[in-house]
Write a protein that holds these residues in place. Structure first.
Motif, PDB file in Angstrom:
ATOM      1  N   ALA A 191      18.783  -8.046  23.107  1.00  0.00           N
ATOM      2  CA  ALA A 191      18.252  -8.024  24.471  1.00  0.00           C
ATOM      3  C   ALA A 191      18.723  -6.782  25.224  1.00  0.00           C
ATOM      4  O   ALA A 191      17.969  -6.185  26.000  1.00  0.00           O
ATOM      5  CB  ALA A 191      18.669  -9.291  25.216  1.00  0.00           C
ATOM      6  N   ILE A 192      19.979  -6.362  24.997  1.00  0.00           N
ATOM      7  CA  ILE A 192      20.487  -5.148  25.644  1.00  0.00           C
ATOM      8  C   ILE A 192      19.696  -3.932  25.168  1.00  0.00           C
ATOM      9  O   ILE A 192      19.352  -3.042  25.964  1.00  0.00           O
ATOM     10  CB  ILE A 192      21.991  -4.978  25.346  1.00  0.00           C
ATOM     11  N   GLY A 193      19.406  -3.879  23.871  1.00  0.00           N
ATOM     12  CA  GLY A 193      18.619  -2.765  23.354  1.00  0.00           C
ATOM     13  C   GLY A 193      17.233  -2.708  23.965  1.00  0.00           C
ATOM     14  O   GLY A 193      16.754  -1.633  24.361  1.00  0.00           O
ATOM     15  N   MET A 194      16.583  -3.861  24.087  1.00  0.00           N
ATOM     16  CA  MET A 194      15.265  -3.897  24.707  1.00  0.00           C
ATOM     17  C   MET A 194      15.349  -3.521  26.185  1.00  0.00           C
ATOM     18  O   MET A 194      14.481  -2.815  26.715  1.00  0.00           O
ATOM     19  CB  MET A 194      14.658  -5.292  24.558  1.00  0.00           C
ATOM     20  N   ARG A 195      16.414  -3.959  26.847  1.00  0.00           N
ATOM     21  CA  ARG A 195      16.582  -3.628  28.265  1.00  0.00           C
ATOM     22  C   ARG A 195      16.787  -2.131  28.441  1.00  0.00           C
ATOM     23  O   ARG A 195      16.299  -1.545  29.419  1.00  0.00           O
ATOM     24  CB  ARG A 195      17.762  -4.434  28.830  1.00  0.00           C
ATOM     25  N   ALA A 196      17.497  -1.510  27.495  1.00  0.00           N
ATOM     26  CA  ALA A 196      17.674  -0.054  27.547  1.00  0.00           C
ATOM     27  C   ALA A 196      16.324   0.653  27.424  1.00  0.00           C
ATOM     28  O   ALA A 196      16.071   1.657  28.098  1.00  0.00           O
ATOM     29  CB  ALA A 196      18.626   0.403  26.452  1.00  0.00           C
ATOM     30  N   PHE A 197      15.448   0.136  26.565  1.00  0.00           N
ATOM     31  CA  PHE A 197      14.100   0.705  26.457  1.00  0.00           C
ATOM     32  C   PHE A 197      13.362   0.569  27.781  1.00  0.00           C
ATOM     33  O   PHE A 197      12.661   1.488  28.213  1.00  0.00           O
ATOM     34  CB  PHE A 197      13.320  -0.001  25.349  1.00  0.00           C
ATOM     35  N   PHE A 198      13.500  -0.567  28.431  1.00  0.00           N
ATOM     36  CA  PHE A 198      12.832  -0.780  29.720  1.00  0.00           C
ATOM     37  C   PHE A 198      13.324   0.224  30.762  1.00  0.00           C
ATOM     38  O   PHE A 198      12.526   0.796  31.515  1.00  0.00           O
ATOM     39  CB  PHE A 198      13.072  -2.209  30.232  1.00  0.00           C
TER      40      PHE A 198
END
Length: 225
Positions: free
Chosen positions: A181-188
């Motif tokens: 989830a942190i990785g996806m949030r970084a993409f966002f």
């Protein structure tokens, strides 16, 4: 460094960056307050509960081991794909940093009120690079933890060690889920950073748009009346 000169030259970008960080901080303060009241207020809380129940069910029913391995394999494949994507984005961002002098002039055509210095462009690119590096390490660490879970979840004697207990395995899988989830949030968050390359006003607008989007994506569906 002359602080008044720095504020004069880059004041609008500094203000836009500070305002954007404040907007994000306020959103997470509000979200944290809601989660303290209801742990399943967000979809992340629901996913955490689902992963915990799933691990407990699989480890209590050994016949589910094939299904468990297939599910974890799909998780690893997804995280590996995201890590590879982050690697490509890091390479692309490094390419941008090497063309600061030429690209900054064209990308700042719409920059109203912001600085046009190549030094500021490099700072923006570095922020974007750090964001993608965070995403890369988050996805890689998620793969690492799930590789541990693949073996732990099929352990024939979970009582042999406290870290092999179903609850401990569930916590490890949840840490992997949190890192994903942190990785996806970084993409966002790369979206407003990309818009920042065009000017400070774009950064603020993109941050507001992202927070409004996250407010809808993060919240779980309320219980039916």
């Amino acid at each position: 460094m002359d602080i008044p000169l720095l504020v004069r030259d880059f004041g609008s970008d500094i203000a836009a960056g500070g305002l954007s960080m404040m907007i994000v901080a306020l959103y997470y303060l509000w979200l944290g307050r809601q989660v303290r009241r209801d742990p399943t207020f967000t979809i992340h809380g629901v996913n955490k509960l689902a992963r915990t129940l799933w691990v407990l069910h699989v480890m209590r029913h050994p016949a589910k081991d094939v299904m468990a391995v297939q599910t974890l394999r799909n998780f690893i494949m997804g995280a590996s794909l995201m890590a590879s994507t982050a690697t490509l984005l890091i390479i692309g961002t490094l390419t941008l940093s090497g063309q600061a002098e030429s690209i900054s002039r064209t990308w700042h055509v719409l920059n109203v009120g912001g600085a046009h210095a190549a030094e500021l462009w490099i700072i923006k690119v570095i922020c974007l690079l750090v964001d993608f590096i965070v995403a890369f390490f988050a996805f890689v660490m998620a793969v690492r933890l799930v590789n541990h879970v693949v073996f732990m979840i099929n352990t024939p004697e979970p009582d042999a060690h406290h870290n092999l207990a179903p609850e401990a395995v569930a916590r490890r899988l949840n840490r992997a889920g949190n890192l994903f989830a942190i990785g996806m949030r970084a993409f966002f968050f790369a979206v407003p950073l990309m818009f920042w390359l065009f000017g400070p006003a774009f950064l603020v607008v993109a941050t507001i748009g992202l927070v409004l989007t996250l407010q809808r994506l993060d919240r779980s569906e309320p219980a039916p009346d």
